[in-house]
Design an enzyme around this catalytic site. Structure first.
Site, PDB file in Angstrom:
ATOM      1  N   VAL A 123       0.812  -1.218   0.000  1.00 30.86           N
ATOM      2  CA  VAL A 123       0.000   0.000   0.000  1.00 30.86           C
ATOM      3  C   VAL A 123       0.845   1.267   0.000  1.00 30.86           C
ATOM      4  O   VAL A 123       0.332   2.356  -0.261  1.00 30.86           O
ATOM      5  CB  VAL A 123      -0.992   0.013   1.188  1.00 30.86           C
TER       6      VAL A 123
ATOM      7  N   TYR B 251       0.853   4.976  16.019  1.00 30.65           N
ATOM      8  CA  TYR B 251      -0.260   4.099  15.686  1.00 30.65           C
ATOM      9  C   TYR B 251      -1.621   4.695  16.049  1.00 30.65           C
ATOM     10  O   TYR B 251      -2.527   4.768  15.206  1.00 30.65           O
ATOM     11  CB  TYR B 251      -0.082   2.750  16.376  1.00 30.65           C
TER      12      TYR B 251
END
Length: 251
Positions: free
Chosen positions: A59, A173
């Site tokens: 990706v 994250y």
């Protein structure tokens, strides 16, 4: 056009993505198992079954994303379900504990190259795949997108002093999942007039490599909400953020 429904799952050679691929395959969908490493994707696809096709998809690589989109268009001619699962928790290498993850992601210490790597996968990679796959999603009746987010990215929950995960909210994250939630809502608003549903799900604290296998939930539990939304018949919701057990989550 391929006769059966087609689902693409990014980052599906292991963990929650692998379980989502397994579950959707079991419901009769043709599953495109996205994997950055094609060899690992081929092994995972063989393990699941004959209606699973490995697809090289990094990706963070524009060439890889475009090639994957062209293959979906040319070989299948449809994309009923796009599950955006590929994500990384840290730029650290090797096995790390949840405490190490939280410490490494503090805004005051996280190296800029590390935060760029995390966001490149978890945010910009999601947008890149969305843009590349949108043309084939648009020609598929009843198409939908499921973005794998996290309750750890909820601003509302983390603003509460008694939220148990609050101390672990980091610039890497967790904040990337906050940004992903924003992207999800933007996508849902853009595609609502076209009937394409876009939703975010939290898998919960799942025992996978991403959590250092320290989670409390199984991968089956973690995959459940994404699978439910992928298979839900119309009329189905759009612009939601949900968890299998807890229902609607605050953004």
């Amino acid at each position: 056009m391929h006769t059966s429904r087609v689902a693409l799952i990014t980052g599906a050679n292991q963990g929650i993505g692998f379980q989502i691929a397994t579950d959707l395959s079991g419901h009769g969908l043709t599953v495109l198992l996205g994997s950055r490493d094609l060899a690992r994707g081929e092994i995972a696809a063989r393990e699941i079954g004959s209606n699973v096709v490995p697809l090289q998809l990094d990706v963070t690589d524009e060439t890889s994303v475009k090639a994957a989109a062209e293959r979906v268009r040319s070989d299948f001619g449809r994309l009923d379900v796009l599950v955006q699962n590929a994500a990384i928790a840290t730029a650290l290498t090797g096995e790390v504990t949840s405490q190490q993850l939280a410490q490494a992601g503090r805004p005051s210490v996280i190296p800029m190259q590390d935060i760029r790597r995390i966001w490149d996968t978890n945010v910009f990679g999601v947008l890149a795949v969305y843009q590349a796959m949108l043309p084939v999603l648009r020609i598929t009746p009843g198409a939908r997108i499921v973005n794998i987010s996290s309750g750890a990215g909820s601003l509302t929950l983390n603003a509460q002093s008694d939220f148990p995960l609050r101390s672990g909210f980091d610039a890497g994250y967790c904040a990337s999942k906050t940004a992903l939630n924003g992207l999800t809502l933007a996508m849902a608003i853009e595609l609502e007039p076209e009937g394409i549903r876009v939703n975010a799900v939290s898998p919960g604290y799942t025992r996978t490599r991403l959590t250092g296998f320290a989670g409390t939930d199984t991968v089956e539990q973690g995959a459940a909400e994404a699978v439910r939304l992928a298979l839900l018949e119309d009329p189905s919701p759009t612009g939601t953020f949900t968890h299998a057990e807890h229902g609607a989550l605050p953004w």
